[in-house]
Design a protein around this motif. Structure first.
Motif, PDB file in Angstrom:
ATOM      1  N   ARG A  97       0.827  -1.198   0.000  1.00 17.20           N
ATOM      2  CA  ARG A  97       0.000   0.000   0.000  1.00 17.20           C
ATOM      3  C   ARG A  97       0.866   1.254   0.000  1.00 17.20           C
ATOM      4  O   ARG A  97       2.013   1.216   0.445  1.00 17.20           O
ATOM      5  CB  ARG A  97      -0.935   0.008   1.203  1.00 17.20           C
ATOM      6  CG  ARG A  97      -0.278   0.335   2.535  1.00 17.20           C
ATOM      7  CD  ARG A  97      -1.370   0.424   3.572  1.00 17.20           C
ATOM      8  NE  ARG A  97      -0.894   0.737   4.899  1.00 17.20           N
ATOM      9  CZ  ARG A  97      -0.932   1.958   5.422  1.00 17.20           C
ATOM     10  NH1 ARG A  97      -1.358   2.984   4.706  1.00 17.20           N
ATOM     11  NH2 ARG A  97      -0.511   2.156   6.650  1.00 17.20           N
ATOM     12  N   LYS A 201      -6.335   0.947   4.984  1.00 22.75           N
ATOM     13  CA  LYS A 201      -6.181   2.255   4.324  1.00 22.75           C
ATOM     14  C   LYS A 201      -7.175   2.404   3.176  1.00 22.75           C
ATOM     15  O   LYS A 201      -7.889   3.413   3.075  1.00 22.75           O
ATOM     16  CB  LYS A 201      -4.733   2.407   3.844  1.00 22.75           C
ATOM     17  CG  LYS A 201      -4.355   3.831   3.486  1.00 22.75           C
ATOM     18  CD  LYS A 201      -4.531   4.113   2.026  1.00 22.75           C
ATOM     19  CE  LYS A 201      -4.178   5.520   1.637  1.00 22.75           C
ATOM     20  NZ  LYS A 201      -4.338   5.695   0.177  1.00 22.75           N
ATOM     21  N   GLU A 324      -2.697  10.139   2.559  1.00 23.56           N
ATOM     22  CA  GLU A 324      -2.051   9.018   3.269  1.00 23.56           C
ATOM     23  C   GLU A 324      -1.779   9.398   4.723  1.00 23.56           C
ATOM     24  O   GLU A 324      -2.019   8.612   5.640  1.00 23.56           O
ATOM     25  CB  GLU A 324      -0.737   8.620   2.577  1.00 23.56           C
ATOM     26  CG  GLU A 324      -0.945   7.719   1.377  1.00 23.56           C
ATOM     27  CD  GLU A 324       0.348   7.036   0.930  1.00 23.56           C
ATOM     28  OE1 GLU A 324       1.132   6.590   1.775  1.00 23.56           O
ATOM     29  OE2 GLU A 324       0.563   6.949  -0.299  1.00 23.56           O
ATOM     30  N   VAL A 327      -5.189   9.728   6.656  1.00 23.26           N
ATOM     31  CA  VAL A 327      -5.822   8.422   6.912  1.00 23.26           C
ATOM     32  C   VAL A 327      -5.054   7.667   8.002  1.00 23.26           C
ATOM     33  O   VAL A 327      -5.651   7.078   8.899  1.00 23.26           O
ATOM     34  CB  VAL A 327      -5.926   7.584   5.608  1.00 23.26           C
ATOM     35  CG1 VAL A 327      -6.373   6.158   5.906  1.00 23.26           C
ATOM     36  CG2 VAL A 327      -6.897   8.241   4.639  1.00 23.26           C
ATOM     37  N   ASP A 328      -3.718   7.713   7.935  1.00 21.27           N
ATOM     38  CA  ASP A 328      -2.919   7.065   8.991  1.00 21.27           C
ATOM     39  C   ASP A 328      -3.254   7.662  10.356  1.00 21.27           C
ATOM     40  O   ASP A 328      -3.374   6.940  11.345  1.00 21.27           O
ATOM     41  CB  ASP A 328      -1.410   7.262   8.726  1.00 21.27           C
ATOM     42  CG  ASP A 328      -0.888   6.224   7.727  1.00 21.27           C
ATOM     43  OD1 ASP A 328      -1.649   5.311   7.377  1.00 21.27           O
ATOM     44  OD2 ASP A 328       0.281   6.347   7.308  1.00 21.27           O
TER      45      ASP A 328
END
Ligand SMILES: NC(=O)c1ccc[n+]([C@@H]2O[C@H](COP(=O)([O-])OP(=O)(O)OC[C@H]3O[C@@H](n4cnc5c(N)ncnc54)[C@H](OP(=O)(O)O)[C@@H]3O)[C@@H](O)[C@H]2O)c1
Length: 378
Positions: A97, A201, A324, A327-328
């Motif tokens: 990912r 994710k 990214e 979302v993390d």
């Protein structure tokens, strides 16, 4: 015998790829497996498939080496490009990912490999460079992402160019949830996808519909389209994986049950189709298929991605990097669900677009956007 490297073998796509490979041991030899943190699952896979190369994330490298597995070359996950370029690898399945897949993707195409990308982030941020190099080095790219696989299957062997692509979207976990409740959505609520079982994710991206936005950009790059040639249609049953429209107004569609083993197997066996363990569609049982327009007011991330698709240049790089990071942070409990859009919107709005960026420019913009997003979240 096709020699396969699976980058990201411990994830949802990686595990499904191994199931396909295990079904045809006389056709596929798994020569490389990679993971990031899950070195224990990786070790089990190594015992079963006996690859030659293994890569593990830096933090778990020592733990994995301590297991003392003999007969394999172990490298850090940041060196996955070496595996993608290895002379004894024919096919690279990009099942990892995030944007970290970019360098292995480029290494694979620059060595003329057959590449099966499930990963979409690399195509979103550097799709033009990847496709240019794929042409130059005669690499074959057969997409695994189910929508792109559907488009690929619909246009294969066609003598006329497509006019439009209709990308289908199941609608994600929040399709039937009022936007007024989004602020209270927990990680658990969001990870309950109604149709697909995927990594965390992409499941969050499916809930915001950013995933569909990424797929719009992915389709532009893979099939050399302009942004007005790609439409999104919500199709909750997720049976039609996408459609292609031709000049005469005809639409070709690819239909199948929602099981990623199908597009994975197709990418590995193309141009042939082999029997699979996936049950064929029962249309009578299904009864009906429904369609409606996406709601970009309720899901503003999709509108943001449409804008990035239209403006291009480095805007998709920033969109992906900020997303990214956001979302993390959401998955780590540091940001509200609705905070994801707020962060991504702020970072993308500020960005001064560089057109036709070089690889170095892409990497620099990616790093800067991540730092800005992290600072904003912090
Ligand atoms: N799942 C699906 O059905 C689906 C469908 C279409 C497209 N895709 C795309 O396919 C890709 C993989 O999705 P997934 O759902 O399989 O994800 P996933 O279940 O989270 O698996 C990700 C894999 O990548 C590894 N990984 C994570 N971070 C990494 C890093 N920084 N460097 C190298 N490897 C790393 C993970 O290792 P550890 O297990 O050790 O963390 C794992 O093997 C994504 O780009 C996604 O958008 C997925």
């Amino acid at each position: 015998m096709q020699r396969i490297a699976i980058l990201g073998s411990t994830g949802s796509i990686g595990e499904n790829t191994l199931k396909v490979a295990a079904q045809y041991p006389s056709r596929f030899k798994v020569v490389a497996l990679t993971a990031y943190n899950n070195y224990k699952r990786l070790a089990q896979q190594v015992h079963q498939f006996k690859p030659k190369y293994v890569a593990v994330g830096e933090e778990s490298l020592a733990d994995f080496k301590r297991l003392g597995i003999k007969g394999i070359k172990v490298i850090p996950a940041s060196h996955c490009s070496e595996i993608a370029a290895a002379a004894d690898v024919d096919t690279v399945v990009l099942a990892m990912r995030g944007a970290g897949a970019l360098m292995p993707f480029l290494a694979a195409v620059r060595h003329g490999k057959r590449v099966a990308p499930a990963n979409k982030e690399a195509l979103v941020i550097a799709g033009e460079l990847i496709m240019k190099d794929a042409k130059k080095y005669k690499a074959t790219i057969i997409p695994v992402d189910s929508e792109q696989s559907a488009i690929f299957q619909c246009i294969d062997q066609q003598q006329s160019p497509l006019v439009k692509v209709h990308l289908t979207a199941s609608g994600g976990a929040l399709r039937n949830v009022a936007a007024s409740r989004f602020d209270r959505m927990t990680v658990r609520d969001i990870l309950r996808h109604p149709r697909w079982k995927m990594g965390p994710k992409i499941t969050v991206d499916s809930a915001t519909l950013m995933n569909k936005g990424f797929e719009v950009i992915e389709a532009l790059r893979l099939f050399n389209l302009t942004h007005d040639q790609v439409k999104v249609v919500v199709h909750p049953e997720a049976i039609i994986h996408s459609m292609v429209e031709f000049a005469d107004g005809s639409l070709l569609a690819q239909l199948a049950v929602t099981d990623m083993r199908l597009p994975i197997q197709y990418a590995l066996t193309y141009p042939h189709r082999l029997p699979s363990h996936v049950a064929p569609l029962d249309l009578i049982k299904l009864g009906q298929l429904t369609f409606h327009a996406p709601d970009t007011k309720k899901f503003p991330s999709l509108a943001l991605a449409f804008e990035a698709a239209r403006k291009g240049g480095t805007l998709p790089v920033v969109l992906n990097a900020a997303n990214e990071e956001a979302v993390d942070a959401f998955l780590a409990g540091k940001l509200k669900f609705t905070g994801i859009f707020k962060v991504v919107e702020k970072i993308t709005t500020r960005h001064k677009i560089v057109n036709s960026p070089s690889l170095n420019e892409i990497l620099a913009v990616d790093t800067a956007a991540r730092a800005a997003a992290r600072a904003m979240i912090g």
